[in-house]
Design a protein around this motif. Structure first.
Motif, PDB file in Angstrom:
ATOM      1  N   ILE A 181      -7.471  13.342   4.461  1.00  0.00           N
ATOM      2  CA  ILE A 181      -7.013  13.780   5.779  1.00  0.00           C
ATOM      3  C   ILE A 181      -7.044  12.658   6.804  1.00  0.00           C
ATOM      4  CG2 ILE A 181      -7.639  15.252   7.731  1.00  0.00           C
ATOM      5  CD1 ILE A 181      -8.471  17.381   5.645  1.00  0.00           C
ATOM      6  N   VAL A 182      -8.146  11.934   6.870  1.00  0.00           N
ATOM      7  CA  VAL A 182      -8.285  10.887   7.897  1.00  0.00           C
ATOM      8  C   VAL A 182      -7.215   9.824   7.732  1.00  0.00           C
ATOM      9  CG1 VAL A 182      -9.789   9.092   8.807  1.00  0.00           C
ATOM     10  CG2 VAL A 182     -10.753  11.305   8.165  1.00  0.00           C
ATOM     11  N   GLU A 183      -7.035   9.358   6.515  1.00  0.00           N
ATOM     12  CA  GLU A 183      -6.036   8.325   6.254  1.00  0.00           C
ATOM     13  C   GLU A 183      -4.629   8.856   6.491  1.00  0.00           C
ATOM     14  OE1 GLU A 183      -4.756   4.477   5.232  1.00  0.00           O
ATOM     15  OE2 GLU A 183      -6.747   5.269   5.702  1.00  0.00           O
ATOM     16  N   ALA A 184      -4.396  10.113   6.134  1.00  0.00           N
ATOM     17  CA  ALA A 184      -3.071  10.708   6.320  1.00  0.00           C
ATOM     18  C   ALA A 184      -2.695  10.775   7.789  1.00  0.00           C
ATOM     19  CB  ALA A 184      -3.037  12.103   5.705  1.00  0.00           C
ATOM     20  N   TRP A 185      -3.640  11.192   8.644  1.00  0.00           N
ATOM     21  CA  TRP A 185      -3.355  11.245  10.079  1.00  0.00           C
ATOM     22  C   TRP A 185      -3.001   9.865  10.612  1.00  0.00           C
ATOM     23  CZ3 TRP A 185      -1.758  15.172  12.452  1.00  0.00           C
ATOM     24  CH2 TRP A 185      -2.296  16.452  12.286  1.00  0.00           C
ATOM     25  N   LYS A 186      -3.656   8.825  10.118  1.00  0.00           N
ATOM     26  CA  LYS A 186      -3.419   7.473  10.616  1.00  0.00           C
ATOM     27  C   LYS A 186      -2.012   6.986  10.290  1.00  0.00           C
ATOM     28  CE  LYS A 186      -8.180   5.750  10.434  1.00  0.00           C
ATOM     29  NZ  LYS A 186      -9.093   4.766   9.784  1.00  0.00           N
ATOM     30  N   SER A 229       7.334  28.322   4.231  1.00  0.00           N
ATOM     31  CA  SER A 229       7.710  27.012   4.750  1.00  0.00           C
ATOM     32  C   SER A 229       7.586  25.967   3.659  1.00  0.00           C
ATOM     33  CB  SER A 229       6.813  26.633   5.937  1.00  0.00           C
ATOM     34  OG  SER A 229       7.180  25.380   6.476  1.00  0.00           O
ATOM     35  N   SER A 230       8.131  24.780   3.942  1.00  0.00           N
ATOM     36  CA  SER A 230       7.942  23.615   3.082  1.00  0.00           C
ATOM     37  C   SER A 230       6.895  22.714   3.717  1.00  0.00           C
ATOM     38  CB  SER A 230       9.255  22.844   2.910  1.00  0.00           C
ATOM     39  OG  SER A 230      10.207  23.637   2.234  1.00  0.00           O
ATOM     40  N   TRP A 231       6.100  22.070   2.867  1.00  0.00           N
ATOM     41  CA  TRP A 231       4.975  21.275   3.355  1.00  0.00           C
ATOM     42  C   TRP A 231       4.952  19.912   2.681  1.00  0.00           C
ATOM     43  CZ3 TRP A 231       1.690  23.811   6.866  1.00  0.00           C
ATOM     44  CH2 TRP A 231       1.904  25.200   6.967  1.00  0.00           C
ATOM     45  N   ALA A 232       4.726  18.886   3.481  1.00  0.00           N
ATOM     46  CA  ALA A 232       4.392  17.575   2.939  1.00  0.00           C
ATOM     47  C   ALA A 232       2.878  17.506   2.855  1.00  0.00           C
ATOM     48  CB  ALA A 232       4.931  16.461   3.827  1.00  0.00           C
ATOM     49  N   VAL A 233       2.367  17.198   1.679  1.00  0.00           N
ATOM     50  CA  VAL A 233       0.930  17.263   1.433  1.00  0.00           C
ATOM     51  C   VAL A 233       0.400  15.866   1.124  1.00  0.00           C
ATOM     52  CG1 VAL A 233      -0.900  18.374   0.109  1.00  0.00           C
ATOM     53  CG2 VAL A 233       1.258  19.590   0.509  1.00  0.00           C
ATOM     54  N   TRP A 279       5.243   7.526   7.485  1.00  0.00           N
ATOM     55  CA  TRP A 279       5.924   8.523   6.660  1.00  0.00           C
ATOM     56  C   TRP A 279       7.044   9.237   7.411  1.00  0.00           C
ATOM     57  CZ3 TRP A 279       7.001  13.722   5.977  1.00  0.00           C
ATOM     58  CH2 TRP A 279       7.426  14.080   4.694  1.00  0.00           C
ATOM     59  N   VAL A 280       6.722   9.825   8.565  1.00  0.00           N
ATOM     60  CA  VAL A 280       7.724  10.623   9.285  1.00  0.00           C
ATOM     61  C   VAL A 280       8.967   9.813   9.641  1.00  0.00           C
ATOM     62  CG1 VAL A 280       8.188  11.901  11.416  1.00  0.00           C
ATOM     63  CG2 VAL A 280       6.072  12.312  10.158  1.00  0.00           C
ATOM     64  N   PRO A 281       8.848   8.593  10.213  1.00  0.00           N
ATOM     65  CA  PRO A 281      10.058   7.883  10.654  1.00  0.00           C
ATOM     66  C   PRO A 281      11.033   7.539   9.537  1.00  0.00           C
ATOM     67  CG  PRO A 281       8.097   6.923  11.645  1.00  0.00           C
ATOM     68  CD  PRO A 281       7.628   7.855  10.574  1.00  0.00           C
ATOM     69  N   THR A 282      10.555   7.445   8.295  1.00  0.00           N
ATOM     70  CA  THR A 282      11.425   6.977   7.211  1.00  0.00           C
ATOM     71  C   THR A 282      11.641   8.013   6.120  1.00  0.00           C
ATOM     72  OG1 THR A 282       9.502   6.026   6.070  1.00  0.00           O
ATOM     73  CG2 THR A 282      10.712   4.584   7.569  1.00  0.00           C
ATOM     74  N   SER A 283      11.121   9.224   6.299  1.00  0.00           N
ATOM     75  CA  SER A 283      11.105  10.199   5.202  1.00  0.00           C
ATOM     76  C   SER A 283      12.354  11.063   5.108  1.00  0.00           C
ATOM     77  CB  SER A 283       9.893  11.135   5.372  1.00  0.00           C
ATOM     78  OG  SER A 283      10.049  11.937   6.533  1.00  0.00           O
ATOM     79  N   GLY A 284      13.098  11.170   6.204  1.00  0.00           N
ATOM     80  CA  GLY A 284      14.210  12.117   6.212  1.00  0.00           C
ATOM     81  C   GLY A 284      13.779  13.525   6.563  1.00  0.00           C
ATOM     82  N   TYR A 285      12.507  13.696   6.921  1.00  0.00           N
ATOM     83  CA  TYR A 285      11.981  14.986   7.366  1.00  0.00           C
ATOM     84  C   TYR A 285      11.537  14.893   8.829  1.00  0.00           C
ATOM     85  CZ  TYR A 285      11.584  16.536   2.476  1.00  0.00           C
ATOM     86  OH  TYR A 285      11.844  16.908   1.173  1.00  0.00           O
ATOM     87  N   GLU A 286      11.429  16.033   9.467  1.00  0.00           N
ATOM     88  CA  GLU A 286      10.779  16.130  10.763  1.00  0.00           C
ATOM     89  C   GLU A 286       9.799  17.288  10.722  1.00  0.00           C
ATOM     90  OE1 GLU A 286      14.146  18.689  13.227  1.00  0.00           O
ATOM     91  OE2 GLU A 286      14.159  16.506  13.294  1.00  0.00           O
ATOM     92  N   THR A 346       0.847  -1.191   0.000  1.00  0.00           N
ATOM     93  CA  THR A 346       0.000   0.000   0.000  1.00  0.00           C
ATOM     94  C   THR A 346       0.883   1.241   0.000  1.00  0.00           C
ATOM     95  OG1 THR A 346      -1.669  -1.185   1.275  1.00  0.00           O
ATOM     96  CG2 THR A 346      -1.888   1.211   1.135  1.00  0.00           C
ATOM     97  N   GLU A 347       0.916   1.935  -1.114  1.00  0.00           N
ATOM     98  CA  GLU A 347       1.734   3.135  -1.201  1.00  0.00           C
ATOM     99  C   GLU A 347       1.096   4.287  -0.412  1.00  0.00           C
ATOM    100  OE1 GLU A 347      -1.284   3.565  -4.456  1.00  0.00           O
ATOM    101  OE2 GLU A 347      -0.053   1.942  -3.641  1.00  0.00           O
ATOM    102  N   MET A 348       1.917   5.262  -0.063  1.00  0.00           N
ATOM    103  CA  MET A 348       1.419   6.455   0.623  1.00  0.00           C
ATOM    104  C   MET A 348       1.748   7.654  -0.256  1.00  0.00           C
ATOM    105  SD  MET A 348       2.002   7.650   4.556  1.00  0.00           S
ATOM    106  CE  MET A 348       0.986   8.961   5.259  1.00  0.00           C
ATOM    107  N   GLU A 349       0.758   8.175  -0.920  1.00  0.00           N
ATOM    108  CA  GLU A 349       0.957   9.264  -1.863  1.00  0.00           C
ATOM    109  C   GLU A 349       1.202  10.578  -1.119  1.00  0.00           C
ATOM    110  OE1 GLU A 349      -1.557  11.582  -5.364  1.00  0.00           O
ATOM    111  OE2 GLU A 349      -2.172   9.578  -4.705  1.00  0.00           O
ATOM    112  N   TYR A 350       2.179  11.341  -1.590  1.00  0.00           N
ATOM    113  CA  TYR A 350       2.458  12.654  -1.006  1.00  0.00           C
ATOM    114  C   TYR A 350       3.195  13.504  -2.035  1.00  0.00           C
ATOM    115  CZ  TYR A 350       7.462  11.791  -0.507  1.00  0.00           C
ATOM    116  OH  TYR A 350       8.793  11.564  -0.775  1.00  0.00           O
ATOM    117  N   ARG A 351       3.283  14.772  -1.735  1.00  0.00           N
ATOM    118  CA  ARG A 351       4.125  15.666  -2.529  1.00  0.00           C
ATOM    119  C   ARG A 351       4.691  16.726  -1.572  1.00  0.00           C
ATOM    120  NH1 ARG A 351      -1.066  17.835  -3.441  1.00  0.00           N
ATOM    121  NH2 ARG A 351      -1.169  20.120  -3.204  1.00  0.00           N
TER     122      ARG A 351
END
Length: 281
Positions: free
Chosen positions: A235-240, A227-231, A246-253, A126-131
């Motif tokens: 919304i509901v699925e993104a919060w979950k 600022s820079s934004w991960a989009v 995403w955060v632990p493996t993205s290289g962002y905080e 299951t991919e997690m789409e973002y930009r």
């Protein structure tokens, strides 16, 4: 990973303080985020509200104590933070299905909710789409803010949007939101506080839109710096999945700015997005 370590330290803290006072502000500080965002993060990941998890753990241990000891029910109630036998009895019966006094009978069934732990689950199907969106200009929002009690935010915020529909604010924001598009953040916006570290008992929840013109007299102005934004769509699925996958493996905080929930107009795909302020680690 740092994120997992912080989350599991929080769970250890809760476990060590089930017989005492649990400080929600301290929990949030240990997790390096605001009370509101931690509560939201916790419920999204675990599927249960933080307060409900703590209640279940307290009543699980209370059940063990009742069955293993001859302590008075009122003493066990006080031990786990209940100020009366009646309030303890109601909570105990709601969870276990029987009264505390009945728990000492032979062969009765009780419910035990174990301590949870956080882990990263690697899922490749299951991919997690973002930009990533870089906004090099100040976001100027107009709208209205309402004070929200941090511990009641989950219940209060939906009621604020219901009120906005009834009093005409929602329609006014819709009329303003699609004038002079400047970026992809063009919709009805929900902004939680003015910075990520919400440690007070209440915060301002802002309902508004991006708008560069002169605002109507009855609307407030809120500005958010470049600022820079991960989009993320949905919304509901993104919060979950935001904090666990995403955060632990993205290289962002997360940056010290509020997250923004953006609800778009008819025909827009996706219908809503979660905008999360980020900085490279």
């Amino acid at each position: 990973m740092d994120w997992l370590d912080r989350m599991n330290r929080v769970l250890d803290y809760i476990e060590m303080n089930l017989e005492g006072e649990i400080d929600y502000k301290q929990i949030a500080q240990m997790a390096n985020c605001s009370e509101y965002h931690f509560s939201r993060m916790f419920s999204s990941i675990s599927g249960v509200l933080l307060s409900e998890y703590i209640r279940r753990r307290k009543l699980t241990l209370a059940g063990f104590d009742i069955q293993k000891s001859d302590d008075r029910i009122i003493d066990i109630a006080v031990k786990y933070g209940y100020d009366s036998a009646d309030s303890f009895s109601r909570a105990f019966q709601k969870l276990h299905g029987i009264k505390p006094s009945e728990a000492r009978q032979n062969g009765v069934h009780l419910k035990a909710y174990p301590k949870i732990s956080f882990q990263i689950s690697i899922k490749g199907d299951t991919e997690m789409e973002y930009r990533i969106e870089h906004l090099d200009f100040e976001l100027r929002l107009i709208g209205k803010s309402k004070l929200v009690k941090t511990e009641k935010a989950f219940r209060m915020i939906p009621s604020l949007w219901s009120g906005a529909k009834k009093d005409g604010l929602m329609e006014k924001l819709k009329d303003l939101s699609w004038e002079n598009p400047k970026c992809k953040l063009e919709g009805i916006l929900g902004v939680c506080g003015k910075e990520a570290a919400i440690t007070d008992d209440e915060f301002a929840y802002f309902m508004g839109v991006r708008y560069d013109g002169e605002p109507p007299n009855d609307l407030e102005i809120l500005t958010i710096p470049p600022s820079s934004w991960a989009v993320f769509p949905n919304i509901v699925e993104a919060w979950k999945r935001l904090y666990t996958e995403w955060v632990p493996t993205s290289g962002y905080e997360l940056a010290n700015l509020p997250c923004i929930e953006c609800y778009y107009g008819p025909g827009h795909k996706p219908r809503h997005e979660l905008w999360v302020p980020v900085i490279p680690k």
